[in-house]
Motif scaffolding. Sequence first.
Motif, PDB file in Angstrom:
ATOM      1  N   GLY A 184       0.791  -1.224   0.000  1.00  0.00           N
ATOM      2  CA  GLY A 184       0.000   0.000   0.000  1.00  0.00           C
ATOM      3  C   GLY A 184       0.824   1.274   0.000  1.00  0.00           C
ATOM      4  O   GLY A 184       0.289   2.369  -0.145  1.00  0.00           O
ATOM      5  N   LEU A 185       2.149   1.124   0.152  1.00  0.00           N
ATOM      6  CA  LEU A 185       3.028   2.296   0.208  1.00  0.00           C
ATOM      7  C   LEU A 185       4.172   2.106  -0.782  1.00  0.00           C
ATOM      8  O   LEU A 185       4.876   1.098  -0.723  1.00  0.00           O
ATOM      9  N   PRO A 186       4.380   3.060  -1.712  1.00  0.00           N
ATOM     10  CA  PRO A 186       5.457   2.893  -2.701  1.00  0.00           C
ATOM     11  C   PRO A 186       6.830   3.062  -2.071  1.00  0.00           C
ATOM     12  O   PRO A 186       6.962   3.581  -0.961  1.00  0.00           O
ATOM     13  N   ASP A 187       7.848   2.610  -2.784  1.00  0.00           N
ATOM     14  CA  ASP A 187       9.207   2.889  -2.317  1.00  0.00           C
ATOM     15  C   ASP A 187       9.650   4.248  -2.849  1.00  0.00           C
ATOM     16  O   ASP A 187       9.031   4.808  -3.743  1.00  0.00           O
ATOM     17  N   VAL A 188      10.719   4.770  -2.268  1.00  0.00           N
ATOM     18  CA  VAL A 188      11.182   6.111  -2.644  1.00  0.00           C
ATOM     19  C   VAL A 188      11.563   6.180  -4.116  1.00  0.00           C
ATOM     20  O   VAL A 188      11.240   7.140  -4.808  1.00  0.00           O
ATOM     21  N   ALA A 189      12.250   5.163  -4.617  1.00  0.00           N
ATOM     22  CA  ALA A 189      12.704   5.191  -6.003  1.00  0.00           C
ATOM     23  C   ALA A 189      11.529   5.239  -6.978  1.00  0.00           C
ATOM     24  O   ALA A 189      11.612   5.863  -8.036  1.00  0.00           O
ATOM     25  N   ALA A 190      10.425   4.592  -6.617  1.00  0.00           N
ATOM     26  CA  ALA A 190       9.247   4.591  -7.482  1.00  0.00           C
ATOM     27  C   ALA A 190       8.656   5.979  -7.622  1.00  0.00           C
ATOM     28  O   ALA A 190       7.947   6.274  -8.582  1.00  0.00           O
TER      29      ALA A 190
ATOM     30  N   ALA B 109      -6.457   2.866   5.222  1.00  0.00           N
ATOM     31  CA  ALA B 109      -5.368   2.064   4.658  1.00  0.00           C
ATOM     32  C   ALA B 109      -4.183   2.942   4.260  1.00  0.00           C
ATOM     33  O   ALA B 109      -4.317   4.162   4.069  1.00  0.00           O
ATOM     34  N   LEU B 110      -3.019   2.303   4.083  1.00  0.00           N
ATOM     35  CA  LEU B 110      -1.810   3.041   3.718  1.00  0.00           C
ATOM     36  C   LEU B 110      -1.908   3.685   2.338  1.00  0.00           C
ATOM     37  O   LEU B 110      -1.237   4.676   2.072  1.00  0.00           O
ATOM     38  N   ASP B 111      -2.717   3.109   1.465  1.00  0.00           N
ATOM     39  CA  ASP B 111      -2.843   3.684   0.123  1.00  0.00           C
ATOM     40  C   ASP B 111      -4.018   4.650   0.035  1.00  0.00           C
ATOM     41  O   ASP B 111      -4.446   5.018  -1.060  1.00  0.00           O
ATOM     42  N   GLN B 112      -4.525   5.086   1.178  1.00  0.00           N
ATOM     43  CA  GLN B 112      -5.639   6.025   1.200  1.00  0.00           C
ATOM     44  C   GLN B 112      -5.255   7.344   1.867  1.00  0.00           C
ATOM     45  O   GLN B 112      -4.353   7.397   2.699  1.00  0.00           O
TER      46      GLN B 112
END
Length: 205
Positions: free
Chosen positions: A71-77, A159-162
Motif C-alpha cells: 500500500g506504500l510505494p518505495d522512494v525510487a518509485a 489504509a496506507l494507500d488512502q
Amino acid sequence: MDQSAWSEISALVGAAPYPVQVLAADPERAAACLAALEITTRSWLGAVVANSGGLLIDHGWLRVLGAGYDGLPDVAAEMARGAGRLVVAFDVMGGQFAWLQAEPCVRPTVHYFGPEDLTWQDLELGYGDWLEVMLTGAMTEFYEGLRWPGWEAEVASIALDQGIHTWPPPWTSEGKDLSAVSRKPIRLAELVSVQQEFARQLGFL
C-alpha cells in the motif's frame, strides 16, 4: 564498512512525542531501491530505505517512504525523472514532501506541497534535518490548521494507500474548518492527482 545513520534515526523514533511505526523492509527491495538512488546507509535517506518499508508518524498522518510496503510505494518509485524531484513522504491530506535542488550548485532541500495553498514551499532543510524535526515534535504545529477533533482515530483507521478527501477543499475559504467539511477516504494517488490538477487550473504549477 559504512556507518549507518539508522542508530540515530531509531533513537529519535523511540523518543518521539507521538506514535511512530517502523514498517518492515524487504531486504531485496531495499537493496534495489538503494541501488536505484545510488546512495548508502550513511545517509539518512539510505538508512530509512535499508531499514524500513516506511515510517508512519503521528497515527499514520505522515507516511515517510522507505523500501516500500503493502500500500506504500518505495522512494525510487516516486522519483520524478527529469524534474530533479524525489518525493520522500506523503501526508494523509494529500500533501507531498519532495527533496529537490532548487538551483544549480545549491544543496537539495525538502519542499512541501500542501493542500491548503496548492503551492510548493521550500522548507530550507536537508532530508536529515527535515526528518529529525518531524520526529521530534514539529508536526503538531506544522499541521495545526489541517486537523479536527478526533482526527487521530479517523486517520489511524484508513489504509496506507488512502488519504482523506475533504469538500470543500482546504484551499478554499469554505474548507478551512476541517471539522465542518465532508471527509471521506479515497486512494491517496487519486487525492494527490486531484490537488495537482486544481493547482494547474489555478495557475500555481
